[in-house]
Design a protein around this motif. Structure first.
Motif, PDB file in Angstrom:
ATOM      1  N   TYR A 114       9.370   4.000   8.254  1.00  0.00           N
ATOM      2  CA  TYR A 114       7.845   3.909   6.963  1.00  0.00           C
ATOM      3  C   TYR A 114       7.852   4.227   6.058  1.00  0.00           C
ATOM      4  O   TYR A 114       8.215   5.464   5.589  1.00  0.00           O
ATOM      5  CB  TYR A 114       7.012   4.400   8.321  1.00  0.00           C
ATOM      6  N   SER A 115       6.681   3.328   5.618  1.00  0.00           N
ATOM      7  CA  SER A 115       5.816   4.491   4.231  1.00  0.00           C
ATOM      8  C   SER A 115       5.746   5.184   4.918  1.00  0.00           C
ATOM      9  O   SER A 115       5.260   5.353   5.490  1.00  0.00           O
ATOM     10  CB  SER A 115       5.853   3.479   2.908  1.00  0.00           C
ATOM     11  N   LYS A 116       5.466   6.985   3.669  1.00  0.00           N
ATOM     12  CA  LYS A 116       4.531   7.417   3.810  1.00  0.00           C
ATOM     13  C   LYS A 116       2.976   7.101   4.115  1.00  0.00           C
ATOM     14  O   LYS A 116       2.542   7.432   5.244  1.00  0.00           O
ATOM     15  CB  LYS A 116       4.872   9.130   2.805  1.00  0.00           C
ATOM     16  N   GLU A 117       2.938   6.374   3.688  1.00  0.00           N
ATOM     17  CA  GLU A 117       1.544   6.033   4.012  1.00  0.00           C
ATOM     18  C   GLU A 117       1.464   5.331   5.151  1.00  0.00           C
ATOM     19  O   GLU A 117      -0.265   5.552   5.671  1.00  0.00           O
ATOM     20  CB  GLU A 117       1.004   5.292   2.720  1.00  0.00           C
ATOM     21  N   GLU A 118       1.952   4.415   5.808  1.00  0.00           N
ATOM     22  CA  GLU A 118       1.984   3.643   6.647  1.00  0.00           C
ATOM     23  C   GLU A 118       2.055   4.549   7.700  1.00  0.00           C
ATOM     24  O   GLU A 118       1.348   4.617   8.408  1.00  0.00           O
ATOM     25  CB  GLU A 118       3.098   2.904   6.830  1.00  0.00           C
ATOM     26  N   SER A 152      18.274   7.114   1.854  1.00  0.00           N
ATOM     27  CA  SER A 152      17.065   6.598   0.802  1.00  0.00           C
ATOM     28  C   SER A 152      16.088   7.599  -0.071  1.00  0.00           C
ATOM     29  O   SER A 152      16.184   7.572  -1.262  1.00  0.00           O
ATOM     30  CB  SER A 152      16.270   5.741   1.289  1.00  0.00           C
ATOM     31  N   ASN A 171      16.499   8.613  -4.052  1.00  0.00           N
ATOM     32  CA  ASN A 171      15.182   8.764  -5.015  1.00  0.00           C
ATOM     33  C   ASN A 171      15.840  10.163  -5.598  1.00  0.00           C
ATOM     34  O   ASN A 171      14.795  10.816  -6.358  1.00  0.00           O
ATOM     35  CB  ASN A 171      14.245   8.597  -4.576  1.00  0.00           C
ATOM     36  N   SER A 230      10.465  13.538   7.544  1.00  0.00           N
ATOM     37  CA  SER A 230       9.751  13.048   5.752  1.00  0.00           C
ATOM     38  C   SER A 230      10.730  12.593   5.089  1.00  0.00           C
ATOM     39  O   SER A 230      11.323  13.858   4.913  1.00  0.00           O
ATOM     40  CB  SER A 230       9.084  13.231   6.046  1.00  0.00           C
ATOM     41  N   GLU A 280      10.086  12.203   0.355  1.00  0.00           N
ATOM     42  CA  GLU A 280       8.387  11.768  -0.058  1.00  0.00           C
ATOM     43  C   GLU A 280       8.409  10.869  -0.207  1.00  0.00           C
ATOM     44  O   GLU A 280       6.995  10.270  -0.856  1.00  0.00           O
ATOM     45  CB  GLU A 280       9.655  12.048  -2.033  1.00  0.00           C
ATOM     46  N   THR A 281       8.951   9.356   0.493  1.00  0.00           N
ATOM     47  CA  THR A 281       8.913   8.181   0.254  1.00  0.00           C
ATOM     48  C   THR A 281       8.975   7.297   1.811  1.00  0.00           C
ATOM     49  O   THR A 281       8.651   6.595   1.807  1.00  0.00           O
ATOM     50  CB  THR A 281      10.005   7.119  -0.896  1.00  0.00           C
ATOM     51  N   SER A 282       9.502   8.314   2.262  1.00  0.00           N
ATOM     52  CA  SER A 282      10.008   7.282   3.569  1.00  0.00           C
ATOM     53  C   SER A 282      10.184   8.642   5.360  1.00  0.00           C
ATOM     54  O   SER A 282       9.980   9.324   4.829  1.00  0.00           O
ATOM     55  CB  SER A 282      11.205   6.731   3.610  1.00  0.00           C
ATOM     56  N   THR A 283       9.328   8.253   6.071  1.00  0.00           N
ATOM     57  CA  THR A 283       9.010   8.708   7.319  1.00  0.00           C
ATOM     58  C   THR A 283       9.709   7.950   8.362  1.00  0.00           C
ATOM     59  O   THR A 283       9.587   7.146   8.350  1.00  0.00           O
ATOM     60  CB  THR A 283       7.780   8.932   7.882  1.00  0.00           C
TER      61      THR A 283
END
Length: 155
Positions: free
Chosen positions: A30-34, A110, A114, A136, A138-141
Motif C-alpha cells: 500500500y502507499s504510506k497514506e493508504e 521498490s 527510490n 514500510s 519511505e513510500t510503501s507499506t
C-alpha cells in the motif's frame, strides 16, 4: 432437470474449492497514506537495514515472520525458528505476522528504485500499529499478512 441440478452442484463445489485454496502470496503493498488510513497510525517502529533484511530472506523459504515482544523486534523463518536477533526469548504462543518472501522482496525492490546516491544507509521500518504489524519504506507499506498462530504456513 435433474442433470441441471447436478451441474450446478458440481460448479458450486468447484468454485468453493477454488476460493478455499490458499494463496502463496501473503501481504499486500500500500502507499504510506493508504496504510495510515486503513490500518491507523504507527505506535512505534524499529528500523532495519535493507541489506540485513535481504540476508534474512535468504535464511527462510517462502515466508518470514515479524513480531514485537516487549518492543523488541523478533524475526522468524518459515518454521518459526529465530533468525533475528541472534538471541531472543519467545514462546510458541506468541503471535507473529507472516509475509511471503516474494512480497517482502517486492517491497525492497521498490526501495531500490527510490534510492538517492550518497544518502544514508537504506532502512525499512517494522511498525506496530494498533491492530497490525507493518513493514514500510519511505513510500510503501507492506500489510495484510497472516497471523501465526493460528494460521501458520505449512512449508
Amino acid at each position: 432437470m435433474n442433470r441441471i441440478y447436478h451441474l450446478i452442484f458440481i460448479a458450486f463445489l468447484f468454485l468453493l474449492f477454488l476460493s478455499c485454496t490458499p494463496t502463496k502470496e501473503l501481504g499486500k503493498l500500500y502507499s504510506k497514506e493508504e496504510a495510515n488510513k486503513l490500518f491507523g497510525n504507527v505506535i512505534y517502529s524499529v528500523d532495519l537495514n535493507t541489506d540485513l533484511l535481504s540476508g534474512l530472506l535468504k535464511k527462510t523459504e517462502h515466508s518470514i515472520m515479524f513480531g514485537f515482544i516487549d518492543r523488541q523486534l523478533i524475526i522468524l523463518d518459515n518454521n518459526r525458528k529465530l533468525i533475528y536477533p541472534e538471541k531472543a526469548e519467545y514462546s510458541e504462543k506468541d503471535v507473529f505476522t507472516v509475509y511471503s518472501t516474494d512480497v517482502v522482496m517486492k517491497l525492497l525492490s521498490s526501495k531500490e528504485l527510490n534510492k538517492d546516491a550518497g544518502s544514508d544507509p537504506e532502512a525499512v521500518s517494522v511498525e506496530q500499529r494498533r491492530e497490525v504489524l507493518s513493514v514500510s519504506t519511505e513510500t510503501s507499506t507492506l500489510e495484510t499478512g497472516s497471523k501465526c498462530p493460528p494460521f501458520c504456513p505449512a512449508d
